[in-house]
Design a protein around this motif. Sequence first.
Motif, PDB file in Angstrom:
ATOM      1  N   LEU A 129     -16.681  -9.921   4.841  1.00 10.00           N
ATOM      2  CA  LEU A 129     -16.791  -8.724   4.014  1.00 10.00           C
ATOM      3  C   LEU A 129     -17.923  -7.824   4.508  1.00 10.00           C
ATOM      4  O   LEU A 129     -17.778  -6.601   4.554  1.00 10.00           O
ATOM      5  CB  LEU A 129     -17.039  -9.116   2.554  1.00 10.00           C
ATOM      6  N   THR A 154      -5.599  -0.058   7.453  1.00 11.83           N
ATOM      7  CA  THR A 154      -4.728  -0.197   6.287  1.00 11.83           C
ATOM      8  C   THR A 154      -5.023  -1.507   5.568  1.00 11.83           C
ATOM      9  O   THR A 154      -5.710  -2.393   6.097  1.00 11.83           O
ATOM     10  CB  THR A 154      -3.255  -0.178   6.714  1.00 11.83           C
ATOM     11  N   LEU A 155      -4.471  -1.631   4.365  1.00 12.24           N
ATOM     12  CA  LEU A 155      -4.654  -2.861   3.594  1.00 12.24           C
ATOM     13  C   LEU A 155      -4.028  -4.048   4.303  1.00 12.24           C
ATOM     14  O   LEU A 155      -4.584  -5.155   4.308  1.00 12.24           O
ATOM     15  CB  LEU A 155      -4.033  -2.690   2.202  1.00 12.24           C
ATOM     16  N   THR A 175     -16.213  -0.439   8.445  1.00 16.69           N
ATOM     17  CA  THR A 175     -14.835  -0.052   8.767  1.00 16.69           C
ATOM     18  C   THR A 175     -14.048   0.242   7.502  1.00 16.69           C
ATOM     19  O   THR A 175     -13.277   1.204   7.441  1.00 16.69           O
ATOM     20  CB  THR A 175     -14.145  -1.163   9.580  1.00 16.69           C
ATOM     21  N   VAL A 176     -14.237  -0.587   6.475  1.00 12.82           N
ATOM     22  CA  VAL A 176     -13.537  -0.373   5.208  1.00 12.82           C
ATOM     23  C   VAL A 176     -14.005   0.922   4.554  1.00 12.82           C
ATOM     24  O   VAL A 176     -13.202   1.726   4.053  1.00 12.82           O
ATOM     25  CB  VAL A 176     -13.755  -1.571   4.260  1.00 12.82           C
ATOM     26  N   TYR A 232      -6.270  -5.085   7.095  1.00 12.38           N
ATOM     27  CA  TYR A 232      -7.443  -5.769   6.535  1.00 12.38           C
ATOM     28  C   TYR A 232      -7.115  -7.225   6.205  1.00 12.38           C
ATOM     29  O   TYR A 232      -7.889  -8.133   6.505  1.00 12.38           O
ATOM     30  CB  TYR A 232      -7.919  -5.041   5.285  1.00 12.38           C
ATOM     31  N   GLN A 233      -5.964  -7.460   5.571  1.00 17.97           N
ATOM     32  CA  GLN A 233      -5.566  -8.818   5.215  1.00 17.97           C
ATOM     33  C   GLN A 233      -5.369  -9.684   6.461  1.00 17.97           C
ATOM     34  O   GLN A 233      -5.785 -10.844   6.497  1.00 17.97           O
ATOM     35  CB  GLN A 233      -4.271  -8.783   4.392  1.00 17.97           C
ATOM     36  N   GLN A 293       0.825  -1.205   0.000  1.00 13.27           N
ATOM     37  CA  GLN A 293       0.000   0.000   0.000  1.00 13.27           C
ATOM     38  C   GLN A 293       0.862   1.258   0.000  1.00 13.27           C
ATOM     39  O   GLN A 293       0.567   2.232  -0.705  1.00 13.27           O
ATOM     40  CB  GLN A 293      -0.911   0.005   1.224  1.00 13.27           C
ATOM     41  N   MET A 337     -16.945  -6.321   8.066  1.00 17.93           N
ATOM     42  CA  MET A 337     -15.940  -5.260   8.029  1.00 17.93           C
ATOM     43  C   MET A 337     -16.318  -4.111   7.100  1.00 17.93           C
ATOM     44  O   MET A 337     -15.545  -3.161   6.934  1.00 17.93           O
ATOM     45  CB  MET A 337     -14.579  -5.840   7.609  1.00 17.93           C
ATOM     46  N   GLY A 338     -17.498  -4.198   6.478  1.00 13.66           N
ATOM     47  CA  GLY A 338     -17.916  -3.184   5.513  1.00 13.66           C
ATOM     48  C   GLY A 338     -17.858  -1.758   6.031  1.00 13.66           C
ATOM     49  O   GLY A 338     -17.213  -0.894   5.410  1.00 13.66           O
ATOM     50  N   GLY A 370     -12.502   3.850   5.998  1.00 15.80           N
ATOM     51  CA  GLY A 370     -11.085   3.983   5.686  1.00 15.80           C
ATOM     52  C   GLY A 370     -10.189   4.132   6.897  1.00 15.80           C
ATOM     53  O   GLY A 370      -9.180   4.846   6.842  1.00 15.80           O
TER      54      GLY A 370
END
Length: 338
Positions: free
Chosen positions: A263, A276-277, A269-270, A280-281, A48, A266-267, A273
Amino acid sequence: MFRSFFLSRRWLAWSVLGTALILYATWYRVQLDVRINEWFGTFYDLLQKALDKPGSITAAQYWQQVSTFLSIAMIYVTVAVVVDFFIKHYVFRWRQAMNQYYMANWEKLRVVEGAAQRVQEDTMRFASIVQGLGVDLMRSLMTLAAFLPILWALSEKITSIPILGAIPHSLVWVSLGWAAFGTVVLAFTGILLPGLEFNNQRVEAAYRKELVYGEDDPSRASPPVAQSLFQNVRHNYFRLFFHYLYFDVVKWSYLQASVLVPLVAMGPTVVAGVITLGAYQQIARAFDKVTESFQYLVYSWSTIVELISVYKRLRAFEARIHEPDVAPPDDGLVPLNP
């Protein structure tokens, strides 16, 4: 089934030390999974950073991360291959122990329906299934022990989940609730399958036995008799196919829906923003690991059904050894229709 292997001095090294080795290797593989999960967080944060600001990382940093994953993956592959090879020998030794025990009592057992099949086939199936389910269960428990604290901590980064809002450690409760729901639904849906699998082994054994007799005796396995026995096989298989049809519909629908659960959770929260990526992973992988562990019965239900069938056959088989003058216990199954 168990006494001949785990309580025998001859097989002590394989049954006790072999089991300990398999459990240790399983624990070690779980630790490698934890290291891979940590790597995902570091790597995707680096990715990222590189994509957000070109030139912010060096090629050496990128390739260092790739080589780190490769080193962990090579160890994982090596351990998996060696352990799987050892397990094959372990399962066969278990089968050998059961085979020797049953053959030592063959004079009592030879009159039991399908005796040859139970000694030749069911022993191997039983040892293999129990070993597989046992290892999967221990892996699930060890994965929970390793990843549940990780998910517990990472869930603090989740601001809220749909409908329920902000809940402390929300993803842990979502994972537990979703797994419990699937387990109950599939257990209810597949409640008839063990009896059908057991009946299936009975009719297959009867048909096979008559054909074997027919190889040496022209008076056996005549077309009418063989056709009648095969009709029993056909009838039971068609019933089994029907019940597995709706069971599979429920099972695969549930497993596909499982992909969307993290998905959706966590919607918010994503969209906000706030993670971080890499985070998230890490959260997504930890959630998957914990949920799969909770879903042990969901993934194993078809195998458990097969195990119940084999166990009931061998249990009735062993009843002949200990109570030779008493008929095997009634299995409660409805007689088959021709």
